[in-house]
Design a protein around this motif. Sequence first.
Motif, short mmCIF file in Angstrom:
data_model
loop_
_atom_site.label_atom_id
_atom_site.label_comp_id
_atom_site.label_asym_id
_atom_site.label_seq_id
_atom_site.Cartn_x
_atom_site.Cartn_y
_atom_site.Cartn_z
N LYS A 190 77.63 92.08 -45.16
CA LYS A 190 77.03 91.13 -44.18
C LYS A 190 75.53 90.62 -44.70
CE LYS A 190 79.60 92.13 -39.88
NZ LYS A 190 79.31 92.72 -38.57
N ARG A 218 73.90 87.26 -45.64
CA ARG A 218 72.90 86.48 -45.17
C ARG A 218 71.59 86.44 -46.16
NH1 ARG A 218 72.32 87.99 -39.34
NH2 ARG A 218 74.50 87.50 -38.58
N THR A 264 72.50 83.26 -47.92
CA THR A 264 72.29 81.95 -47.28
C THR A 264 70.70 81.81 -47.11
OG1 THR A 264 73.93 82.73 -45.57
CG2 THR A 264 72.48 81.24 -44.87
#
Length: 99
Positions: free
Chosen positions: A11, A15, A18
């Motif tokens: 995760k 992130r 992103t």
Amino acid sequence: MAQGRQDLIGKLADRGETVVGKYMPAAQRIFEAGTGLTKRVDDLTKRVKELATLEKRVTTLEKKVDKLSGSSSKPRSTGAKRTAAKRTTTRAKPSTKKS
């Protein structure tokens, strides 16, 4: 527990990708602007150096012209000085006539 840790790392990696993808174009533009600014500053520095050499040449040429002209007058100043003339006349006071 190892599975939970792997999910957390995955995760965080997603992130991070992103965020990097989101802000990368802005960072790219900032970097390019900085590079362009460096080039412009270098160009301006070169031009200022050229101006300094031209000023030296003009100064030497002015000295040669003064020497050749044989004038014993004071060197010219670069700025024109203007002095204001003093007024010597006074205004007449308006007369108050009674009618």
